[in-house]
Motif scaffolding. Structure first.
Motif, short mmCIF file in Angstrom:
data_model
loop_
_atom_site.label_atom_id
_atom_site.label_comp_id
_atom_site.label_asym_id
_atom_site.label_seq_id
_atom_site.Cartn_x
_atom_site.Cartn_y
_atom_site.Cartn_z
N ALA A 177 0.81 -1.22 0.00
CA ALA A 177 0.00 0.00 0.00
C ALA A 177 0.85 1.27 0.00
O ALA A 177 0.41 2.31 -0.50
CB ALA A 177 -0.93 -0.01 1.22
N LYS B 175 -5.29 -2.17 4.08
CA LYS B 175 -6.63 -2.26 3.49
C LYS B 175 -7.26 -0.86 3.36
O LYS B 175 -7.93 -0.57 2.36
CB LYS B 175 -7.52 -3.16 4.34
CG LYS B 175 -7.13 -4.63 4.31
CD LYS B 175 -7.98 -5.44 5.29
CE LYS B 175 -7.51 -6.90 5.34
NZ LYS B 175 -8.27 -7.67 6.37
N HIS B 176 -7.04 -0.02 4.36
CA HIS B 176 -7.59 1.33 4.36
C HIS B 176 -7.03 2.13 3.18
O HIS B 176 -7.78 2.76 2.42
CB HIS B 176 -7.27 2.03 5.68
CG HIS B 176 -8.19 3.18 5.98
ND1 HIS B 176 -8.48 3.58 7.25
CD2 HIS B 176 -8.89 4.01 5.15
CE1 HIS B 176 -9.31 4.60 7.21
NE2 HIS B 176 -9.57 4.89 5.96
N ASP C 153 -3.88 3.83 12.55
CA ASP C 153 -3.59 4.03 11.14
C ASP C 153 -2.92 5.37 10.89
O ASP C 153 -2.01 5.49 10.07
CB ASP C 153 -4.87 3.94 10.30
CG ASP C 153 -5.39 2.52 10.17
OD1 ASP C 153 -4.66 1.59 10.57
OD2 ASP C 153 -6.50 2.31 9.66
N SER D 30 -4.75 -3.69 8.67
CA SER D 30 -5.84 -2.71 8.70
C SER D 30 -5.46 -1.44 7.94
O SER D 30 -6.24 -0.91 7.14
CB SER D 30 -6.19 -2.37 10.15
OG SER D 30 -7.10 -1.29 10.21
N ILE E 163 -5.52 1.02 0.40
CA ILE E 163 -5.87 0.44 -0.91
C ILE E 163 -7.32 0.72 -1.24
O ILE E 163 -7.67 1.01 -2.40
CB ILE E 163 -5.58 -1.07 -0.91
CG1 ILE E 163 -4.08 -1.32 -0.80
CG2 ILE E 163 -6.14 -1.74 -2.16
CD1 ILE E 163 -3.70 -2.77 -0.56
N THR E 164 -8.21 0.64 -0.24
CA THR E 164 -9.63 0.91 -0.48
C THR E 164 -9.87 2.37 -0.83
O THR E 164 -10.69 2.68 -1.70
CB THR E 164 -10.45 0.54 0.77
OG1 THR E 164 -10.24 -0.84 1.09
CG2 THR E 164 -11.93 0.76 0.53
N ASP E 165 -9.14 3.27 -0.19
CA ASP E 165 -9.33 4.70 -0.43
C ASP E 165 -8.72 5.14 -1.75
O ASP E 165 -9.21 6.08 -2.38
CB ASP E 165 -8.72 5.52 0.71
CG ASP E 165 -9.55 5.48 1.98
OD1 ASP E 165 -10.66 4.90 1.93
OD2 ASP E 165 -9.11 6.02 3.01
N TYR E 166 -7.65 4.47 -2.18
CA TYR E 166 -6.94 4.91 -3.39
C TYR E 166 -6.68 3.72 -4.33
O TYR E 166 -5.54 3.38 -4.62
CB TYR E 166 -5.62 5.58 -3.02
CG TYR E 166 -5.79 6.74 -2.07
CD1 TYR E 166 -6.16 8.00 -2.53
CD2 TYR E 166 -5.61 6.57 -0.69
CE1 TYR E 166 -6.34 9.06 -1.66
CE2 TYR E 166 -5.78 7.62 0.19
CZ TYR E 166 -6.15 8.87 -0.30
OH TYR E 166 -6.32 9.92 0.57
N PRO E 167 -7.75 3.06 -4.79
CA PRO E 167 -7.57 1.85 -5.61
C PRO E 167 -6.87 2.10 -6.94
O PRO E 167 -6.08 1.26 -7.39
CB PRO E 167 -9.00 1.35 -5.81
CG PRO E 167 -9.86 2.57 -5.65
CD PRO E 167 -9.17 3.40 -4.61
#
Length: 485
Positions: free
Chosen positions: A240, A327-328, A258, A324, A330-334
């Protein structure tokens, strides 16, 4: 199966004799040039866990358990590396005999496949390396070749054999997490009653569920953290971090933990330019002490006055936190993650880095004390023919891997456009499907999970060459026969 396999061995005994004699000669000659085993930093992790008889470690514990079991028979590194090389060679021979038995690619192609599978120098170097690669490659070859038999000549005991192979492989490397799903495909495609096929498919999935549950409990008993792989959390966060190359991460909605990791990364960027980031294969963000994840780890230990003896426990504690955080991000900036990590990693798949095989013993002329003690060397000094000679010898193989993958793409396009009728024969169609299920799964897991290096792709390369080459050769032969008619 075993009766038929014995008949195959007798029928092709010349190949078997040449393979065994040739492999023995090659190994003896190889040890004249490299009398000592090859080591990297991972090697000492495995040896340390074996010496302590740990049940869990930073790395999967299977290879450490193997080292400890093997030491009851011999503490010689020559005996160990001979066993590892023999396993890879015998598994490659099993694959070769299987594909020429079921697909009959012709004499010339059979000889080419024989040489590529049995006499490639990569097997020697992987066999000589103190790490899980040789066992993983050898057992994975046995696993996949057995799937070919399941599709073509299934037997009642295949379910038990697959369960055992999957369990052994999973203890060696977590790259095998997608193997049970390929196994399920093979059982579904086999010619047996529906309940047997479903039982085989379910058993493979059950193995992985029980294995993950067991490892989680062992981690909880040892480190107080109920997780499958702390390394997976570290790796996900590492992947990430490449988002920061072109995104100014907004941490206002982050949790406190985070945000602390994000602060460590932003502090790192204040004194390091993004263009100076090492390539993915260097694993800089995962292992370097100056990297932000390691700095966060060190600051955590200082904050809670954790001793060095408990550093591994804290390392495991970091796993869920980093997972955690990763994942945060990658989910926010795919899209940024895809651009800065997935695409470069996909390109690396086409030409995987030789990594530790760029130089013998990571460029050192000595080994560390754990290896001296474990293999009972008289001194830490070692001698060898050439530190970088293997670079020149192994340099073509990443290119070969890329060419083989390109060949699979061309074959799939040709089959889709013009060659579907040549797959009417059931064993060709099902084996073709199995090959491409595995190919797609391997690409997906490799590109997303971790930086790609050649030693992780060695086993898939042999499968692509062996099964892919045999199917392609016989399809071309039958097309030519049709054309002549």
């Amino acid at each position: 199966m075993y009766t038929e396999l014995r008949e195959v061995i007798v029928r092709h005994k010349r190949y078997v004799i040449i393979a065994l004699a040739g492999a023995t000669i090659l190994f003896v000659l190889f040890k004249l040039f490299y009398p000592f085993a090859d080591y990297s930093n991972d090697s000492y992790t495995y040896i340390g866990a074996a010496a302590m008889n740990d049940n869990v470690s930073i790395r999967p514990i299977g290879y450490s358990k193997f080292l400890r079991a093997f030491s009851a028979w011999s503490t010689s590194d020559i005996a160990l590396t001979a066993f590892q090389y023999s396993l890879v060679t015998l598994a490659a021979l099993y694959l070769f005999l299987t594909v020429i038995h079921f697909f009959r690619p012709g004499k010339v192609v059979s000889i080419v496949l024989f040489v590529l599978l049995l006499f490639n120098p990569v097997s020697l170097y992987i066999g000589n390396y103190i790490g899980s690669d040789a066992l993983f490659a050898g057992l994975s070859l046995l696993w996949f070749t057995h799937l070919i038999w399941i599709i073509n000549k299934p037997q009642p005991y295949d379910i038990l054999i697959q369960a055992l192979l999957l369990l052994l492989i999973l203890t060696l490397r977590y790259n095998a997490l997608y193997y049970p799903f390929i196994t399920a495909v093979a059982f579904v495609l086999s010619r047996k009653k529906w309940w047997w096929r479903l039982s085989g498919a379910f058993t493979g999935i059950l193995v992985i569920v029980l294995f993950i549950s067991f490892v989680r409990e062992q981690n909880y008993k040892t480190y107080g953290t109920r997780l499958f792989s702390a390394f997976g959390g570290w790796q996900l966060a590492t992947n990430a971090l490449y988002v920061y190359q072109d995104v100014k991460v907004d941490s206002k909605d982050f949790s406190q933990k985070d945000k602390a990791i994000d602060d460590a990364m932003k502090g790192f960027l204040k004194v390091n330019k993004m263009k100076e980031f090492p390539p993915l294969t260097s694993s800089f963000f995962l292992w370097d002490d100056k990297a932000p994840l390691k700095q966060y780890w060190f600051s955590y230990m200082r904050k809670y006055h954790t001793s060095k003896e408990d550093s591994i426990k804290v390392w495991n504690t970091m796993g869920p936190l980093f997972a955690s955080y990763g994942k945060h991000i990658i989910t926010d900036y795919p899209f940024s993650f895809a651009k800065n990590y997935l695409l470069p990693n996909a390109w690396a798949y086409c030409y995987p880095e030789l990594e530790i095989f760029l130089q013998y013993n990571i460029g050192m002329d000595s080994v560390k004390m754990p290896a001296v003690d474990w293999f009972r060397y008289s001194t830490g000094k070692i001698h060898f023919f050439s530190r970088r000679g293997q670079t020149r010898l192994l340099h073509p193989f990443p290119v070969i891997f890329g060419v083989v993958n390109l060949g699979l793409i061309v074959l799939a396009i040709w089959i889709a456009l013009k060659g579907r009728r040549y797959l009417r024969k059931r064993n060709y169609l099902l084996s073709f499907c199995l090959l491409y299920f595995f190919w797609i799964a391997n690409i997906g897991f490799s590109v997303f999970a971790a930086p790609i290096v050649f030693r992780y792709q060695f086993f898939p390369m042999l499968i692509f060459i062996g099964l892919g080459g045999a199917i392609t050769a016989d399809l071309i032969r039958r097309k030519n026969i049709e054309y002549e008619k």
